[in-house]
Scaffold this motif. Structure first.
Motif, short mmCIF file in Angstrom:
data_model
loop_
_atom_site.label_atom_id
_atom_site.label_comp_id
_atom_site.label_asym_id
_atom_site.label_seq_id
_atom_site.Cartn_x
_atom_site.Cartn_y
_atom_site.Cartn_z
N VAL A 93 -5.40 5.63 0.89
CA VAL A 93 -4.60 4.70 0.09
C VAL A 93 -4.64 5.15 -1.37
N LYS A 135 0.84 -1.20 0.00
CA LYS A 135 0.00 0.00 0.00
C LYS A 135 0.87 1.25 0.00
N GLN A 152 -2.52 0.58 -4.44
CA GLN A 152 -2.27 -0.67 -3.73
C GLN A 152 -2.03 -1.78 -4.74
#
Length: 200
Positions: free
Chosen positions: A187, A178, A190
């Motif tokens: 995030v 991540k 990822q």
């Protein structure tokens, strides 16, 4: 992190620098055929792997030795090599079961319109996963990787990296990485990947 006298002696006396350089060159050349090679050639990993005591694999002492090797001037990895003049200079470490690092992309990492190039983003994620394996006492190469870009990453944005192992069976490790924006824990990107352990 301390670079011990014993580690310095091992690096100086083992021909590590020349072995690493040749390993990197051959690993980089073949990396495009097998998916990204995590930035370090298998020859380079073998040289580094020979410098540590396999009997203490996974221990704190082992991880400290491997962190010291990553931080040495002989590591010319594009992502984590500290003396690579065009490298990113990322410093990886283990925090419990998670490999972590921090980074802030600069203008030289730009793709367009002040956005960090997607290849730089993937390189960071690939290395945080590969270094999880390395810091456990093994060497590997990327067999397959899938990445999801959830938002653009403007240059100058501080991020942190997290790499974890989902499952490990035989020579295959299923990993997750991540890339997280520090300001709000979002995030940005990822990835999931399969890493093959190099034959000993």
């Amino acid at each position: 992190m301390r670079l011990t006298l014993r580690t310095l002696h091992l690096l100086a006396s083992s021909g590590f620098a020349s072995g690493f350089a040749s390993g990197f060159a051959s690993g980089f050349a073949s990396g495009f055929d097998s998916g990204f090679d995590s930035g370090l050639g298998l020859g380079g990993y073998k040289q580094m792997n020979d410098l540590v005591n396999d009997e203490s694999k996974g221990s704190s002492a082992e991880q400290s030795k491997r962190e010291a090797i990553l931080a040495s001037g002989s590591n010319q990895c594009f992502v984590c090599g500290p003396t690579n003049p065009i490298g990113l200079g990322v410093q990886f470490r283990m925090d419990g079961d998670v490999c972590r690092a921090e980074f802030t992309p600069g203008p030289e990492h730009m793709g367009y319109d002040n956005v960090t190039h997607g290849g730089i983003v993937f390189s960071l994620l690939d290395d945080v996963m590969a270094n999880w394996v390395w810091l456990q006492g093994d060497r590997c190469f990327t067999a397959k990787a899938d990445i999801r870009y959830r938002a653009e990453l403007p240059v100058g944005t501080p991020i942190r990296l997290e790499g974890t192992c989902v499952k490990r069976k035989g020579r295959l490790a299923q990993m997750e990485g991540k890339l997280i924006r520090v300001s709000d824990d979002f995030v940005v990107a990822q990835t999931t990947a399969s890493f093959m352990m190099a034959a000993s």
